[in-house]
Design an enzyme around this catalytic site. Structure first.
Site, PDB file in Angstrom:
ATOM      1  N   ASP A   2     -10.596   2.392  -3.272  1.00 21.70           N
ATOM      2  CA  ASP A   2     -11.162   2.109  -1.949  1.00 21.70           C
ATOM      3  C   ASP A   2     -12.682   2.149  -1.995  1.00 21.70           C
ATOM      4  O   ASP A   2     -13.339   1.791  -1.015  1.00 21.70           O
ATOM      5  CB  ASP A   2     -10.662   3.136  -0.924  1.00 21.70           C
TER       6      ASP A   2
ATOM      7  N   ASP B  18       0.826  -1.214   0.000  1.00 23.58           N
ATOM      8  CA  ASP B  18       0.000   0.000   0.000  1.00 23.58           C
ATOM      9  C   ASP B  18       0.861   1.266   0.000  1.00 23.58           C
ATOM     10  O   ASP B  18       2.079   1.215   0.255  1.00 23.58           O
ATOM     11  CB  ASP B  18      -0.912  -0.034   1.243  1.00 23.58           C
TER      12      ASP B  18
HETATM   13  C1  GLA Z   1      -5.724   1.961   2.116  1.00 20.75           C
HETATM   14  C2  GLA Z   1      -6.103   0.794   1.234  1.00 20.75           C
HETATM   15  C3  GLA Z   1      -7.150  -0.038   1.911  1.00 20.75           C
HETATM   16  C4  GLA Z   1      -6.620  -0.528   3.234  1.00 20.75           C
HETATM   17  C5  GLA Z   1      -6.190   0.643   4.088  1.00 20.75           C
HETATM   18  C6  GLA Z   1      -5.494   0.175   5.337  1.00 20.75           C
HETATM   19  O1  GLA Z   1      -6.770   2.856   2.240  1.00 20.75           O
HETATM   20  O2  GLA Z   1      -6.530   1.244  -0.004  1.00 20.75           O
HETATM   21  O3  GLA Z   1      -7.521  -1.120   1.107  1.00 20.75           O
HETATM   22  O4  GLA Z   1      -5.550  -1.404   3.008  1.00 20.75           O
HETATM   23  O5  GLA Z   1      -5.299   1.500   3.388  1.00 20.75           O
HETATM   24  O6  GLA Z   1      -5.033   1.217   6.103  1.00 20.75           O
END
Ligand code: GLA
Length: 722
Positions: free
Chosen positions: A542, A472
């Protein structure tokens, strides 16, 4: 052979099956663009010289012939009568910014060399055109790669200091591509967090349309993609020239239209806050630009990008490998979990067909929320007593592989890493840094910092049975400054960040070839070809709401293959939109990519479990098409109430058509007209228990029997009957 040089008229012909790219070395010795488009003959194209109103332009150096003031360059340089956007700006020792890059020779090689330290496409016959300034000996090598079966040219430039003096580059783009005097619109993919890659059109008037990123990432705001499309272009008609940069840091892409009506696309590393010092003998390699041509609309351009990325960019080991079907705990638990919760979640999906459990954020340091622990890549024992092993064992016992979340480029102020090495965080000493998502970023321009990241992540991967990693990246760079760079080199920061990122990806991702790596950036904020080189799939957004996803996935498919998009079914009401779409719709839309589930599985009812089981059985039957098919988009959700993707096998022996209706009350009886089938072939359609020819299906159409709700989906399968 795909690249020809005619010594008499000094024309270069770059040819693939369907397109030709022609330029010549003109009398002055400049590389002059002549043509890019559908395949043409190898003819003398000198006749294309244009003559116009002389006052707009100065003559070319040493020339009386006005023609050369109107020539279309393969690379533009400043200080001549060519007033277009320069491709390169170089500062000479005496302070002038002039350069005139003359042809000094060329090489044609059978296979393209890799770009040093940067992701790039493989294979393809390549022309390297050597240009040099006679006075300063500053040089530029223009690379052109051609693939026999793709309407694509890959370009980049290597800038070389062949002089005895230090030179400074203020701009070092990857390409300049002349466009004829036609009316084009400019298509870009813009967005924001949870709303990535929305299609946006701008008219190309006289002047410059420019998109960029100043964030040291390619960003959710504007994808590094630009296309010139002729007015009225549809999925199947119209001329399109699309450019996608293989780059993940601050970039720029421009479309320009001159006073004489001709156009140009250009771009590369963003020259905002950029300067690069070249000592004698040094080079700077600009990232690759992938340029696709279609005269049959956007659909053909997209299929060209998809093919070339699958054939020449994505890791061959994974490109055609069935993708893991995951359960990810993030939307289900966020940070609130312990071993028992994860074990219960794994048990709850046993036998449903899910094959990988991905433990998301919150397993390391003392991470209970987003205020702490990034950089502390050791297990949070209070949450996970005995480490990851008990959880991994339980995941294995329930028939799944195990995946783990990392955010390697980040550091929290409240972390052991920061307490030991506050200087690892990007920032200017003495100046308060900007936080974003309550975290700082690590200075990847420093080897010591990169070594820490590689060692600490690799240690976790070595000590545990991990099959999958979600990488990430949840914020963008601010406070651009490197403690290791001399003051006069600080403007190299953004590009050096990219080089540092590629270095750690090379060492962690390519260093662990048996682990499947998924990319992520707070959703889809770093969805670019350079990342696809390391990560065969990327978390698309997301936002998991099926309705919003129709546009996000449609926009993403403009350049990127379906197999690269991670798409999950999540709980309702949706976390981002608060909308409730049916299980069926959520499944149908999430199955248009590398699918998975992202919810608290301990809350699933038996009915929901049964639905998931059936969805996965259905998905597995056509998931090979997600990997290698041709995508035909029909209904465009940016333009109307409907969405339609026909995913067609390369040999046209089968296809899956997924369609979707946003609002029930609009056009309740609406046929769909799937494209891309073979008109001659007969297809069995199980949803109607009927066999029809491709011609009938595509022309007479079919009516989807949508459920009587908003946000409804329907899927047709087409299987060839011999
Ligand atoms: C980001 C990612 C999510 C998740 C969060 C965790 O927003 O896109 O899928 O992994 O971080 O903090």
């Amino acid at each position: 052979m795909a690249i020809y040089f005619n010594e008499e008229n000094r024309h270069f012909y770059l040819e693939s099956k369907d397109v030709s790219y022609v330029f010549r070395i003109n009398r002055i010795g400049f590389a002059e663009h002549l043509y890019f488009g559908n395949r043409i003959g190898r003819e003398n194209m000198e006749y294309m010289q244009s003559i116009g109103a002389g006052s707009t332009y100065a003559q070319m150096p040493g020339e009386r012939n006005q023609c050369y003031s109107f020539y279309n360059p393969e690379i533009c340089f400043y200080g001549t009568g060519d007033y277009r956007e320069p491709t390169v700006m170089v500062k000479n020792p005496q302070g002038d910014r002039l350069c005139r890059l003359h042809y000094i020779g060329h090489d044609i090689i059978d296979t393209k060399p890799r770009v040093k330290g940067m992701p790039s496409l493989s294979g393809g016959q390549t022309l390297i055109l050597h240009l040099e300034d006679e006075l300063t000996r500053f040089g530029a090598d223009l690379y052109y790669t051609v693939y026999e079966d793709a309407p694509v040219i890959v370009r980049r430039i290597v800038y070389k200091n062949n002089s005895q003096n230090d030179l400074i580059l203020d701009r070092a783009y990857s390409f300049a591509l002349s466009l004829p005097n036609k009316d084009y619109d400019i298509l870009t993919l813009c967005g924001s967090w949870a709303n990535e890659r929305q299609m946006q059109y701008t008219k190309l008037n006289r002047g410059v349309v420019s998109i960029d990123s100043k964030r040291c990432t390619s960003s959710a705001v504007l994808n590094p993609f630009i296309a010139a499309v002729s007015h009225g272009t549809t999925e199947e008609q119209g001329e399109v020239i699309g450019v996608n940069l293989v780059y993940s840091s601050s970039y720029i892409l421009k479309a320009e239209r001159n006073p004489d009506g001709k156009g140009m696309l250009c771009g590369g590393i963003n020259d905002f806050d950029f300067e690069w010092h070249l000592a004698p003998g040094e080079e700077l390699e600009a990232p690759e630009a992938v340029i696709a041509y279609s005269d049959k609309g956007l659909g053909e351009m997209s299929r060209a990008f998809h093919d070339v990325y699958r054939d020449h960019l994505i890791n061959p080991r994974y490109v055609n490998a069935k993708r893991p079907i995951v359960i990810n705990n993030w939307e289900g638990t966020a940070f609130n979990f312990d071993s028992q919760k994860i074990i219960d979640m794994a048990k709850a999906v046993k036998g449903l067909g899910i094959d990988t459990f991905v433990l998301d954020d919150g397993w390391f340091g003392r991470r209970d929320d987003d205020t702490s622990s990034l950089g502390d890549w050791f297990v949070y024992e209070d949450k996970l007593p005995g480490g990851l092993k008990p959880v991994i064992d339980a995941v294995h016992e329930n028939g799944m592989r195990f995946g783990l979340w990392f955010e390697p480029e980040m550091i929290s102020e409240d972390s052991e890493l920061y307490r030991a090495h506050p200087d690892y965080a990007i920032g200017v000493p003495g100046r308060v840094r900007c936080t974003s998502r309550r975290q700082y970023m690590l200075d990847l321009t420093r080897k010591e910092v990169r070594d820490y990241i590689v060692d600490s992540v690799n240690k976790v991967l070595e000590e545990n049975e991990i099959d999958y990693v979600k990488w990430d990246y949840n914020r963008n760079v601010t406070d651009n400054y490197s403690l290791e760079l001399a003051p006069e080199r600080q403007k190299e920061f953004a590009h050096r960040y990219a080089l540092g990122l590629y270095d750690i990806c090379e060492r962690i991702v390519n260093g662990n070839p048996d682990i499947f790596f998924e990319g992520c950036a707070g959703g889809g904020a770093r969805f670019d070809p350079a990342m696809l080189y390391y990560f065969p799939q990327i978390w698309t957004s997301d936002n998991t709401d099926a309705e919003d996803r129709t546009r996000i996935q449609y926009g993403t498919s403009i350049c990127y293959p379906l197999s690269t998009m991670s798409c999950h079914v999540s709980a309702i009401p949706n976390h981002q939109s608060r909308r409730s779409c049916s299980m069926r719709t959520r499944g149908d839309i999430a199955h248009l990519g590398a699918t998975g589930y992202e919810l608290d599985t301990t809350l699933l009812t038996d009915e929901e479990k049964e639905a998931i089981k059936e969805q996965i059985i259905a998905y597995k039957e056509f998931s090979h098409l997600i990997l290698s098919s041709d995508l035909y988009r029909t209904e465009n959700p940016f333009e109307g109430n409907f969405f339609g993707f026909n995913i067609v096998a390369k040999d046209k022996s089968e296809a899956v058509f997924t369609c979707y209706r946003r609002h029930k009350v609009e056009e309740q009886v609406k046929f769909v007209y799937p494209r891309g089938l073979d008109p001659e072939k007969k297809y069995y359609i199980p949803e109607r228990d009927v066999t029809l020819s491709g011609a009938t299906i595509m022309n007479a159409g079919l009516q989807p029997w949508y459920p009587h709700t908003d946000f409804a989906s329907y899927v047709f399968h087409f299987k060839e009957v011999k």
